[in-house]
Design a protein around this motif. Structure first.
Motif, mmCIF file in Angstrom:
data_model
loop_
_atom_site.group_PDB
_atom_site.id
_atom_site.type_symbol
_atom_site.label_atom_id
_atom_site.label_comp_id
_atom_site.label_asym_id
_atom_site.label_seq_id
_atom_site.Cartn_x
_atom_site.Cartn_y
_atom_site.Cartn_z
ATOM 1 N N PRO A 52 -2.100 12.317 23.350
ATOM 2 C CA PRO A 52 -3.407 11.764 22.974
ATOM 3 C C PRO A 52 -3.344 10.292 22.583
ATOM 4 C CG PRO A 52 -2.485 12.980 21.126
ATOM 5 C CD PRO A 52 -1.488 13.094 22.248
ATOM 6 N N GLY A 53 -2.135 9.741 22.380
ATOM 7 C CA GLY A 53 -2.019 8.335 21.996
ATOM 8 C C GLY A 53 -2.372 8.091 20.542
ATOM 9 N N ASN A 54 -2.441 6.813 20.183
ATOM 10 C CA ASN A 54 -2.811 6.414 18.820
ATOM 11 C C ASN A 54 -3.404 5.003 18.887
ATOM 12 O OD1 ASN A 54 -0.721 4.425 18.634
ATOM 13 N ND2 ASN A 54 0.750 5.962 18.001
ATOM 14 N N PRO A 55 -3.905 4.474 17.783
ATOM 15 C CA PRO A 55 -4.558 3.161 17.851
ATOM 16 C C PRO A 55 -3.652 2.043 18.378
ATOM 17 C CG PRO A 55 -5.260 4.287 15.874
ATOM 18 C CD PRO A 55 -4.162 5.133 16.476
ATOM 19 N N GLY A 56 -2.339 2.135 18.119
ATOM 20 C CA GLY A 56 -1.426 1.135 18.673
ATOM 21 C C GLY A 56 -1.340 1.262 20.179
ATOM 22 N N MET A 57 -1.247 2.496 20.653
ATOM 23 C CA MET A 57 -1.148 2.740 22.096
ATOM 24 C C MET A 57 -2.450 2.366 22.799
ATOM 25 S SD MET A 57 0.929 6.298 21.636
ATOM 26 C CE MET A 57 1.361 6.798 23.293
ATOM 27 N N ARG A 365 -3.379 10.443 0.415
ATOM 28 C CA ARG A 365 -4.684 10.056 0.947
ATOM 29 C C ARG A 365 -4.508 9.403 2.306
ATOM 30 N NH1 ARG A 365 -6.316 5.455 -3.326
ATOM 31 N NH2 ARG A 365 -6.885 4.126 -1.575
ATOM 32 N N LYS A 366 -5.582 9.438 3.066
ATOM 33 C CA LYS A 366 -5.620 8.774 4.373
ATOM 34 C C LYS A 366 -6.818 7.851 4.380
ATOM 35 C CE LYS A 366 -3.545 12.650 6.811
ATOM 36 N NZ LYS A 366 -3.712 13.707 7.794
ATOM 37 N N GLY A 367 -6.925 7.044 5.417
ATOM 38 C CA GLY A 367 -8.124 6.234 5.588
ATOM 39 C C GLY A 367 -8.083 4.890 4.889
ATOM 40 N N ASP A 368 -6.901 4.480 4.366
ATOM 41 C CA ASP A 368 -6.815 3.154 3.741
ATOM 42 C C ASP A 368 -6.714 2.080 4.821
ATOM 43 O OD1 ASP A 368 -6.849 3.539 0.885
ATOM 44 O OD2 ASP A 368 -4.989 4.668 1.169
ATOM 45 N N LEU A 369 -7.481 1.018 4.628
ATOM 46 C CA LEU A 369 -7.495 -0.086 5.582
ATOM 47 C C LEU A 369 -6.134 -0.788 5.576
ATOM 48 C CD1 LEU A 369 -9.392 -1.625 7.510
ATOM 49 C CD2 LEU A 369 -9.892 -3.166 5.592
ATOM 50 N N ILE A 370 -5.571 -0.982 6.770
ATOM 51 C CA ILE A 370 -4.264 -1.649 6.876
ATOM 52 C C ILE A 370 -4.516 -3.127 7.163
ATOM 53 C CG2 ILE A 370 -2.078 -1.737 8.137
ATOM 54 C CD1 ILE A 370 -2.566 1.196 8.939
ATOM 55 N N HIS A 386 2.873 1.914 15.995
ATOM 56 C CA HIS A 386 2.037 2.787 15.165
ATOM 57 C C HIS A 386 2.521 4.239 15.244
ATOM 58 C CE1 HIS A 386 -1.785 0.140 14.924
ATOM 59 N NE2 HIS A 386 -0.780 -0.617 15.319
ATOM 60 N N SER A 387 2.498 4.918 14.100
ATOM 61 C CA SER A 387 2.773 6.370 14.096
ATOM 62 C C SER A 387 1.565 7.090 13.532
ATOM 63 C CB SER A 387 3.996 6.678 13.240
ATOM 64 O OG SER A 387 5.114 5.991 13.713
ATOM 65 N N GLY A 388 1.390 7.016 12.202
ATOM 66 C CA GLY A 388 0.267 7.709 11.564
ATOM 67 C C GLY A 388 -0.852 6.741 11.254
ATOM 68 N N THR A 389 -1.541 6.272 12.285
ATOM 69 C CA THR A 389 -2.713 5.411 12.060
ATOM 70 C C THR A 389 -3.931 6.064 12.709
ATOM 71 O OG1 THR A 389 -2.371 4.118 14.072
ATOM 72 C CG2 THR A 389 -1.335 3.279 12.068
ATOM 73 N N ALA A 390 -5.098 5.575 12.342
ATOM 74 C CA ALA A 390 -6.343 6.095 12.925
ATOM 75 C C ALA A 390 -7.361 4.958 12.929
ATOM 76 C CB ALA A 390 -6.860 7.260 12.086
ATOM 77 N N PHE A 391 -8.444 5.141 13.653
ATOM 78 C CA PHE A 391 -9.561 4.196 13.569
ATOM 79 C C PHE A 391 -10.579 4.728 12.569
ATOM 80 C CE2 PHE A 391 -8.293 3.229 18.047
ATOM 81 C CZ PHE A 391 -7.996 1.890 17.860
ATOM 82 N N ASP A 392 -11.166 3.824 11.767
ATOM 83 C CA ASP A 392 -12.287 4.281 10.944
ATOM 84 C C ASP A 392 -13.574 4.138 11.767
ATOM 85 O OD1 ASP A 392 -13.057 1.633 10.853
ATOM 86 O OD2 ASP A 392 -12.701 1.361 8.710
ATOM 87 N N ASP A 393 -14.719 4.434 11.133
ATOM 88 C CA ASP A 393 -15.945 4.458 11.945
ATOM 89 C C ASP A 393 -16.411 3.062 12.361
ATOM 90 O OD1 ASP A 393 -16.767 3.658 9.496
ATOM 91 O OD2 ASP A 393 -17.976 5.445 9.047
ATOM 92 N N GLN A 394 -15.711 2.039 11.851
ATOM 93 C CA GLN A 394 -16.026 0.681 12.336
ATOM 94 C C GLN A 394 -14.973 0.189 13.322
ATOM 95 O OE1 GLN A 394 -17.004 -2.078 9.025
ATOM 96 N NE2 GLN A 394 -17.072 -0.212 7.804
ATOM 97 N N GLY A 395 -14.076 1.078 13.748
ATOM 98 C CA GLY A 395 -13.055 0.690 14.717
ATOM 99 C C GLY A 395 -11.896 -0.079 14.104
ATOM 100 N N ARG A 396 -11.772 -0.013 12.766
ATOM 101 C CA ARG A 396 -10.650 -0.703 12.116
ATOM 102 C C ARG A 396 -9.474 0.263 11.987
ATOM 103 N NH1 ARG A 396 -13.542 -2.660 6.740
ATOM 104 N NH2 ARG A 396 -13.801 -0.401 6.677
ATOM 105 N N VAL A 397 -8.248 -0.295 11.923
ATOM 106 C CA VAL A 397 -7.069 0.565 11.839
ATOM 107 C C VAL A 397 -6.805 0.917 10.378
ATOM 108 C CG1 VAL A 397 -4.613 0.793 12.362
ATOM 109 C CG2 VAL A 397 -6.095 -0.480 13.911
ATOM 110 N N VAL A 398 -6.718 2.231 10.137
ATOM 111 C CA VAL A 398 -6.490 2.735 8.782
ATOM 112 C C VAL A 398 -5.311 3.708 8.800
ATOM 113 C CG1 VAL A 398 -8.927 2.484 8.109
ATOM 114 C CG2 VAL A 398 -8.151 4.649 9.116
ATOM 115 N N THR A 399 -4.831 4.050 7.613
ATOM 116 C CA THR A 399 -3.723 5.011 7.545
ATOM 117 C C THR A 399 -4.227 6.393 7.965
ATOM 118 O OG1 THR A 399 -4.160 5.521 5.226
ATOM 119 C CG2 THR A 399 -2.607 3.743 5.668
ATOM 120 N N GLY A 400 -3.331 7.141 8.633
ATOM 121 C CA GLY A 400 -3.747 8.459 9.107
ATOM 122 C C GLY A 400 -2.621 9.474 9.058
#
Ligand code: AMP
Length: 445
Positions: A52-57, A365-370, A386-400
Motif C-alpha cells: 500500500p506504500g506510505n507518504p514517503g513512497m 499517540r499518533k497524528g503529531d505533525l512532523i 518513511h516507516s510509520g507516517t501518515a497524511f492528516d486531513d490537510q495532506g501534511r505528514v504526521v506520525t502514524g
C-alpha cells in the motif's frame, strides 16, 4: 511538507499501450521506501507503484491501498498495472505465498516462494535445514505443546544462557534470551500453552545462548548461486548502550568494518551456498535476498537465523550504497539468472531510526505533525525514509506508527556518515520524538 496524497483512484493506461517499465513494490515500511527509491533511480525503470506504500513512497510513485498479505489482490493489481517486476518487501506476504501466486499468474516477482520462505516462517524448519547443510549454528532442540517437561530437561543441558523462540512468526517479538533458568522456563510455559503467541509458540525452539557481536550479511540468490550484497549492523535495543526493550531496529550502518572479506567468504562457503543447495534438494529453490544473521562467537562465526527479505532498517543503509542498478539485480534474481556484478560505493551509510513517544511497544499517540523533513532531506548525502507516517486531513505528514522515520546519510566512513545522519536527525521534530545517539558506535570503537 506538501506531498501527493497516498491513496488516490488510479487510472493506469491499458497494458498494450505501454512500452515503459513499471515496477510494483509490495509493502509500506522504511524498507519498501528504500527499495522504491533505489528502483526509481534505475536507468531501466519508468514508473514505481507501491501497495500500500506510505507518504514517503507517495513522493516516488502512486500508492494503491491493497493489502500486501492478500495474494489475490496483489496479483490483480499487478495484472492491472501489467507490472514488469513485483518486488515483495516484508516476510508476511512471502510466507503467505504472494510470490507463488504472482508467478502462477505469469508475473516476474522478486522474493522466495512460500516453500522457501518457510526458512523464516518456521524456526524449527530453519534449524533443521541449517543442520542438514552442515552450517555452524547454536545447539538446539524443538518442542511442541505437551512436551514441557522434556523442554525443561533440555534447558538443564545448556551452559547458563538460554534462548527460547517461537517456531512461527511473532512480529520479531518471539525470542527470549536470558541467563535466568526461571525466566527461560516461564517463556517455555507461556509459548507451549499458546498463552504468549497463540499457535506461533505452541511449537518452540530452545537454543544454547551464544555470545559475541552480531552482524548481518545480505546476499542475492537465484536458486543455486548467490552474490554478496553487503554487511550491516542493526541496533535492536531501544536505548543507548544496547539497553532497554527489544525493538524492530533503532538504526543500522553498512558496511561493518570489523567484518573482513575473510569472514564474508567463509560464510558464503560454509553457510549460504550449502543452505541454497539443501533448499534445492528439498524442492524449495531459493530466489530473493537471503539475510543471514551472524554472531562472531569465540568459537567462530555462527548463523543465528535466516530472514527471507531485506532487514528494516538495514535495507535503508544498503540501497544508498549501491552504485549498480537495483532493478537489474532484483530482476536477475527473480529470473533465476544472477549475472551482473554488484557494485557498492566505497562510502559508508548510517541510518538513525526516529521513533514516537511510547515506542516500544506501541506509540502513546499518533497524528503529531512532523517538522523539518524538507530541511533534513536537503542536506548533502542525506535521504529520509518513511516507516510509520501518515497524511492528516490537510495532506501534511504526521506520525502514524512506532518507528516513524529512518534518517540515513552516506559519508566517507562510518564516523562521517554518522555525523551527517545525526545533523539531519536534529532538523526533524515532533512531540516526544526519540532516537539512539550511538548508532554505529561499535564500528568506531
Ligand atoms: P532471531 O529472531 O532468531 O534473530 O533472534 C532475535 C535475536 O535474539 C537475535 O538477533 C539475537 O540477538 C538473539 N539470539 C537469537 N538466537 C540466539 C542465540 N542462540 N544466542 C544468543 N542470542 C541469540
Amino acid at each position: 511538507m506538501s506531498v501527493p496524497r497516498a491513496i488516490r483512484r488510479s487510472c493506469f493506461p491499458a497494458p498494450r499501450e505501454r512500452v515503459s517499465t513499471r515496477v510494483l513494490v509490495v509493502g509500506g515500511g522504511g524498507r519498501e521506501h528504500a527499495l522504491s527509491w533505489g528502483l526509481a533511480r534505475s536507468a531501466h525503470v519508468d514508473e514505481v507503484v507501491c501497495a500500500p506504500g506510505n507518504p514517503g513512497m507517495a513522493t516516488i510513485g502512486e500508492c494503491v491501498p491493497v493489502s500486501a498479505v492478500d495474494p489475490a489482490a496483489v496479483v490483480d493489481l499487478a495484472a492491472k498495472l501489467d507490472a514488469d517486476l513485483v518486488v515483495v518487501g516484508p516476510e508476511d506476504p512471502l510466507v503467505a505465498g504472494v510470490v507463488d501466486a504472482l508467478e502462477h499468474a505469469g508475473r516476474r516477482a522478486f522474493g522466495p516462494s512460500a516453500a522457501a520462505a518457510r526458512l523464516e516462517g518456521s524456526k524449527a524448519w530453519m534449524k533443521e535445514v541449517l543442520v542438514a547443510a552442515g552450517v555452524p549454528t547454536a545447539r538446539y532442540a524443538t518442542f511442541r505443546a505437551g512436551q514441557e517437561s522434556s523442554a525443561f530437561a533440555f534447558l538443564e543441558t545448556l551452559p547458563g544462557r538460554y534462548v527460547v523462540k517461537t517456531d512461527g512468526l511473532a512480529a520479531g517479538k518471539g525470542v527470549v534470551v536470558t541467563e535466568s533458568m526461571a525466566q527461560a522456563r516461564l517463556a517455555v510455559r507461556a509459548y507451549l500453552s499458546g498463552a504468549a503467541f497463540g499457535d506461533a509458540g505452541r511449537r518452540c525452539v530452545i537454543e544454547e545462548g551464544l555470545t559475541g557481536p552480531e552482524v548481518s550479511l545480505f546476499a542475492l540468490c537465484d536458486g543455486r548461486r548467490a552474490q554478496v550484497l553487503a554487511t550491516a549492523q542493526d541496533h535492536k535495543r531501544a536505548f543507548d548502550g544496547d539497553a532497554g526493550p527489544n525493538t524492530g531496529g533503532m538504526g543500522a550502518y553498512s558496511p561493518v568494518p570489523f567484518v573482513g572479506s575473510d569472514i564474508v567468504d567463509e560464510m558464503m562457503e560454509r553457510a549460504l551456498l550449502p543452505t541454497l543447495a539443501e533448499l534445492d534438494r528439498r524442492g524449495a529453490r531459493y530466489r530473493g535476498v537471503l539475510y543471514c544473521g551472524l554472531m562472531l562467537t569465540p568459537d567462530g562465526t555462527k548463523v543465528l537465523e535466516y530472514n527471507v527479505r531485506f532487514g528494516d532498517p538495514e535495507c535503508q543503509v544498503l540501497v544508498p550504497r549501491l552504485n549498480s542498478d537495483l532493478f537489474v539485480h532484483l530482476s536477475e534474481s527473480a529470473a533465476g539468472e544472477l549475472a551482473t556484478p554488484v557494485e557498492l560505493s566505497g562510502e559508508s551509510c548510517v541510518g538513525v531510526v526516529l521513533a514516537a513517544a511510547g515506542y516500544p511497544p506501541a506509540p502513546d499517540r499518533k497524528g503529531d505533525l512532523i517538522s523539518g523533513l524538507d530541511r533534513a532531506g536537503a542536506l548533502e548525502g542525506v535521504v529520509v525514509f518513511h516507516s510509520g507516517t501518515a497524511f492528516d486531513d490537510q495532506g501534511r505528514v504526521v506520525t502514524g506508527g512506532g518507528r516513524v522515520l529512518t534518517v540515513t546519510a552516506v559519508g566517507a566512513d562510518v564516523a562521517d556518515a554518522r555525523d551527517r545522519a545525526y545533523n539531519a536527525a536534529a532538523e526533524i521534530s515532533w512531540p516526544g520524538v526519540h532516537y539512539r545517539r550511538d548508532i554505529g558506535a561499535q564500528a568506531l570503537s
